[in-house]
Design an enzyme around this catalytic site. Structure first.
Site, short mmCIF file in Angstrom:
data_model
loop_
_atom_site.label_atom_id
_atom_site.label_comp_id
_atom_site.label_asym_id
_atom_site.label_seq_id
_atom_site.Cartn_x
_atom_site.Cartn_y
_atom_site.Cartn_z
N CYS A 274 0.79 -1.24 0.00
CA CYS A 274 0.00 0.00 0.00
C CYS A 274 0.82 1.29 0.00
O CYS A 274 0.48 2.21 -0.76
CB CYS A 274 -1.03 -0.02 1.13
SG CYS A 274 -0.57 -0.91 2.61
N ARG A 303 8.05 -10.79 5.32
CA ARG A 303 7.77 -10.46 6.73
C ARG A 303 8.64 -11.34 7.60
O ARG A 303 8.70 -12.56 7.41
CB ARG A 303 6.28 -10.63 7.05
CG ARG A 303 5.42 -9.66 6.26
CD ARG A 303 3.94 -9.73 6.59
NE ARG A 303 3.20 -8.82 5.73
CZ ARG A 303 1.87 -8.70 5.71
NH1 ARG A 303 1.13 -9.46 6.53
NH2 ARG A 303 1.27 -7.84 4.90
N GLN A 321 0.68 -11.55 -2.72
CA GLN A 321 -0.75 -11.36 -2.51
C GLN A 321 -1.40 -10.88 -3.80
O GLN A 321 -0.74 -10.23 -4.62
CB GLN A 321 -1.01 -10.31 -1.42
CG GLN A 321 -0.69 -10.75 -0.02
CD GLN A 321 -1.02 -9.66 0.99
OE1 GLN A 321 -0.79 -8.49 0.75
NE2 GLN A 321 -1.56 -10.06 2.13
N ASP A 323 -2.95 -8.35 -4.29
CA ASP A 323 -3.14 -7.09 -3.60
C ASP A 323 -3.60 -6.02 -4.58
O ASP A 323 -3.01 -5.86 -5.64
CB ASP A 323 -1.78 -6.68 -3.00
CG ASP A 323 -1.92 -5.87 -1.74
OD1 ASP A 323 -3.06 -5.68 -1.29
OD2 ASP A 323 -0.89 -5.43 -1.22
N HIS A 325 -5.40 -1.84 -4.64
CA HIS A 325 -5.90 -0.67 -3.92
C HIS A 325 -6.71 0.18 -4.87
O HIS A 325 -6.27 0.49 -5.98
CB HIS A 325 -4.73 0.12 -3.32
CG HIS A 325 -3.95 -0.68 -2.32
ND1 HIS A 325 -2.81 -1.38 -2.65
CD2 HIS A 325 -4.19 -0.96 -1.01
CE1 HIS A 325 -2.37 -2.02 -1.58
NE2 HIS A 325 -3.19 -1.78 -0.59
N LYS A 406 -14.27 -1.84 7.89
CA LYS A 406 -13.88 -2.94 7.01
C LYS A 406 -14.98 -3.99 6.94
O LYS A 406 -15.85 -4.07 7.82
CB LYS A 406 -12.59 -3.59 7.50
CG LYS A 406 -12.69 -4.22 8.88
CD LYS A 406 -11.37 -4.88 9.31
CE LYS A 406 -11.50 -5.46 10.71
NZ LYS A 406 -10.31 -6.23 11.12
N HIS A 477 -8.40 -0.99 0.46
CA HIS A 477 -7.51 -2.14 0.39
C HIS A 477 -8.40 -3.36 0.13
O HIS A 477 -9.39 -3.56 0.84
CB HIS A 477 -6.78 -2.38 1.72
CG HIS A 477 -6.01 -1.22 2.24
ND1 HIS A 477 -4.64 -1.15 2.20
CD2 HIS A 477 -6.40 -0.06 2.83
CE1 HIS A 477 -4.23 -0.02 2.74
NE2 HIS A 477 -5.29 0.66 3.14
#
Length: 607
Positions: A274, A303, A321, A323, A325, A406, A477
Site C-alpha cells: 500500500c 515479513r 498477494q 493485492d 488498492h 472494514k 484495500h
C-alpha cells in the site's frame, strides 16, 4: 439450520478454557496465566517450573473435566473488585499480578469469575454453569514463553475443544481425521508440489507441478482484473525506511521487517504494497474524472516471522498477494465495494466455498472525521444490503481498524473450517499521510470556464483535509485470495489434493496399451499441449494395469486409454481419476469436452 453462532461459540469456548484451567490446577498445580478462546477451540497457559504436559496427560485432564467439574454443574459467578483487592486475591501468582499492574489503572475496578474453586481474572461473559459442556477433548500441547517474548519464563500450553452436544464432537473428530489426511504439507510432498530448505526457512520452493497451480491462481485473478477494470503495476521490493515512517508502519511493524543498511541509511524489504501504491497515486496531479483508480500488484512481500511460528505455507516469510488498492471518491464507495464483493463471490463460488460477511465499524481510537466514518459505514452497509440482502450479514461494533471500517469475509471449506483470506478495508489515513488529492469537480469546471461550477460556500475544513480546490480520495484495500501461498494451502486441503481440471498440475495421462500406440498417444499429447493442457503419454515398460494405477495415485484428472481399436477409429477411451469409465469417444469430442470443463472452471469430482 445447522449454522453455529460465532459469538455464542466464543463464549462457550471461553468458559471451557476456564474449565480447562481449573483441571490443570487440580492435577498439576503451578500458576495459570492466560486462557483465551480461539477460532478453533481454546487453550490455557500455565507455569509449572520444570514440569511439562505431554499427550499421556490428555486422558487425565479430560476425565477431571467430564467426570468432576462438568458433572458438578459449577456456576460461573461474576465478581467486581478493586485493583487492590484483585492484587491481594492473586498475590500468590506473579503472572496475574503483572497483568493487573500493567492492564488495570490505579483506583479502578475489574472483574473476576469464579467456577468451583477456580477464581480467574476475566471480563466474561460465560455460560451459566459447567454442566453445559457435554463433550470435551484436549487436542494439542506446546511450550511457549510468557508474553511470547524470548528470555521470559517458559510456560506449558494445553489446547482443547468442547461442545454442548456429543454428536458435534463426533463430527469434529471425523473432520479432524480428514484434515490430517488432507494436510497440505503431506499432500505437497506426495504430489511433488513444493519444498522448504533450512537455508531459507519460511520461503517456499515451488516445484514444477506446484508452480503450475501457483501460476494458475495468479492467472485466474489477472483474468478477472482485465474484465473488471484493474490496472496492474510493478513496484520495488526494497525501500528506504523513510517510506514506512511516513506510512506509520515503522512504528508498529519494524520488528516484522527485514532491515538492512544501504550507504548508512536504513532500508527494508516491503511487507505490504500500500505505501508504494500511494507513491504512484501521488506522482502526478489527479482529477475527479480519473477516479476510481484500481491498482493491482503481485509484488513479492517479506515479513520477518519468528522461526517458531513458521508453519508450512500458512505462515511464511516470503509470499505474494493478489493485492489491489482502489482510490475513489466518497460517492463511489458503495459502487466499488459492490464490485469487490461481486469479485469475491465469483472467486469463492468457483472454489466451491461458502462465506459470511461482517461489517466492523468505528472503534474508540478511530482517527478522522466522525461524519466521514458515518457516511462510509452507511455506504458499506448499503452495498452489503444490496449484495447479501438485509439480514444477510452481521455488524461487529467498534471492531474496525483505526484508519477505516472494514468488511470481514469468512469463508468455509469442505471440512467446515473457517478461513479469513479475502478482505475489503477502507482507509482514510494513508491518503492524509501521503497528502494524496485530486482536483475536485468544482475546481475542474472552474478551470474549464464553467460558471455553474462556482464554488459553494466555504465550510470549515476537517483535520487532514486537502488544500482548497482538491479533495482526498478514499483508499480501499482489497484482496480476494490474500496470500497466494496461504490460499495454496487452503485449497490443497479443501480439495484434498484432488485438483479440479482448470487448476490441476496433472490433467491428462495418455495410457497406450501397447508400444504400437506410442506414436498415436504422442500425437494426442501434442494436441492437448497446444491447447494449454498438462498432458503426458506413459511410454514406460510398466504393465498396463500399473500405468493406470500410477495415474490414479498421482491424481491425473483423466486417464486416456488407447489400444489398437482406438487408434483405428481415431478415438480415446476415457477413465476419470475416480476410476469411472466414460467409454470410447472421438478425439475431437474429448478435446472439446476438456476445454469446456477447464474454461468453465468445472470442479469435476474434485472435492
Amino acid at each position: 439450520d445447522g449454522q453455529v453462532d460465532a459469538d455464542a461459540q466464543t463464549v462457550f469456548w471461553h468458559s471451557s478454557a476456564h474449565i480447562l484451567g481449573e483441571a490443570i490446577e487440580h492435577l498439576f498445580g503451578g500458576y495459570l496465566t492466560i486462557g483465551p478462546p480461539l477460532a478453533s477451540g481454546f487453550y490455557y497457559d500455565c507455569y509449572m517450573g520444570d514440569g511439562v504436559v505431554n499427550e499421556d496427560d490428555y486422558g487425565k485432564l479430560e476425565k477431571e473435566v467430564s467426570a468432576k467439574i462438568c458433572k458438578k454443574k459449577q456456576k460461573f459467578e461474576r465478581l467486581v473488585v478493586t485493583k487492590d483487592e484483585a492484587l491481594a486475591m492473586f498475590k500468590y501468582n506473579p503472572f496475574k499480578t503483572e497483568i493487573l499492574r500493567t492492564k488495570v489503572p490505579d483506583g479502578t475496578r475489574t472483574t473476576v469469575y469464579r467456577c468451583g474453586d477456580l477464581i480467574d481474572l476475566c471480563r466474561g461473559p460465560h455460560v451459566r454453569h459447567t454442566g453445559m459442556v457435554k463433550s470435551f477433548a484436549c487436542t494439542n500441547h506446546s511450550a511457549t514463553q510468557w508474553l511470547a517474548k524470548d528470555g521470559n519464563d517458559q510456560l506449558q500450553r494445553v489446547y482443547g475443544v468442547s461442545f454442548p452436544d456429543k454428536n458435534m464432537m463426533k463430527v469434529w473428530k471425523e473432520n479432524r481425521e480428514k484434515a490430517k489426511a488432507r494436510d497440505h504439507r503431506v499432500i505437497g510432498v506426495k504430489q511433488n508440489l513444493f519444498m522448504f530448505h533450512e537455508l531459507s526457512p519460511g520461503s517456499c520452493f515451488f516445484l514444477p507441478h506446484g508452480t503450475r497451480i501457483y501460476n494458475k491462481l495468479i492467472d485466474f485473478i489477472k483474468g478477472e482484473y482485465w474484465k473488471r477494470g484493474y490496472d496492474e503495476v510493478v513496484t520495488p521490493n526494497v525501500f528506504n525506511l523513510d517510506l514506512w515512517h511516513k506510512s506509520g508502519h515503522a512504528m508498529h511493524y519494524k520488528d516484522n521487517m527485514f532491515i538492512f543498511d544501504v550507504e548508512g541509511a536504513e532500508w527494508g524489504m516491503k511487507p505490504m504494497n500500500c505505501p508504494g501504491h500511494c507513491l504512484l497515486f501521488g506522482s502526478t496531479t489527479r482529477s475527479w474524472r480519473d477516479l476510481p483508480m484500481r491498482l493491482a500488484d503481485f509484488g513479492v512481500l517479506h515479513r520477518n516471522e519468528l522461526s517458531g511460528a513458521l508453519t508450512g505455507l500458512t505462515r511464511v516469510r516470503r509470499f505474494q498477494q493478489d493485492d489491489a488498492h482502489i482510490y475513489c471518491r466518497e460517492d463511489q464507495i458503495e459502487e466499488e465495494v459492490l464490485g469487490a464483493l461481486d469479485f469475491m463471490k465469483h472467486v469463492y463460488d468457483i472454489f466451491g466455498m461458502t462465506y459470511k460477511l461482517e461489517l466492523s465499524t468505528r472503534p474508540e481510537k478511530a482517527l478522522g472525521d466522525v461524519e466521514v466514518w458515518d457516511r462510509a459505514e452507511a455506504a458499506l452497509a448499503s452495498a452489503m444490503d444490496k449484495f447479501a440482502g438485509k439480514g444477510g450479514w452481521k455488524i461487529n461494533p467498534a471492531d474496525g481498524a483505526f484508519y477505516g471500517p472494514k468488511i470481514d469475509i469468512k469463508v468455509s471449506d469442505s471440512m467446515d473450517r473457517v478461513h479469513q483470506c479475502a478482505t475489503i478495508q477502507l482507509d482514510f489515513q494513508l491518503p492524509i499521510r501521503f497528502d494524496l488529492k485530486y482536483k475536485s469537480q468544482v475546481a475542474v469546471k472552474k478551470e474549464d470556464g464553467d460558471k455553474a461550477g462556482s464554488a459553494p460556500p466555504k465550510k470549515k475544513q476537517a483535520d487532514g483535509a486537502a488544500k482548497e480546490g482538491f479533495e482526498r480520495p478514499v483508499m480501499v484495500h482489497r484482496a480476494m485470495l490474500g496470500s497466494v501461498e496461504r490460499m495454496f494451502a487452503v485449497l490443497t486441503e479443501h480439495f484434498g489434493g484432488k485438483w479440479p481440471l482448470w487448476l490441476s498440475p496433472r490433467q491428462v495421462m495418455i495410457v497406450p496399451v501397447h508400444a504400437d500406440q506410442f506414436s498415436y498417444g504422442e500425437a494426442i499429447r501434442s494436441r492437448l499441449h497446444s491447447l494449454g493442457f498438462y498432458a503426458e503419454c506413459d511410454t514406460s515398460k510398466a504393465t498396463f494395469q500399473k500405468k493406470v494405477r500410477n495415474a490414479q495415485v498421482d491424481q491425473w484428472n483423466y486417464q486416456i486409454v488407447i489400444g489398437k481399436q482406438e487408434m483405428a477409429n481415431g478415438t480415446v477411451n476415457i477413465r476419470t481419476r475416480a476410476n469411472e469409465q466414460k467409454g470410447e469417444v472421438k478425439v475431437e469430442d474429448f478435446l472439446k469436452m476438456v476445454v469446456e470443463e477447464r474454461d468453465s472452471y468445472g470442479r469435476g469430482e474434485g472435492i
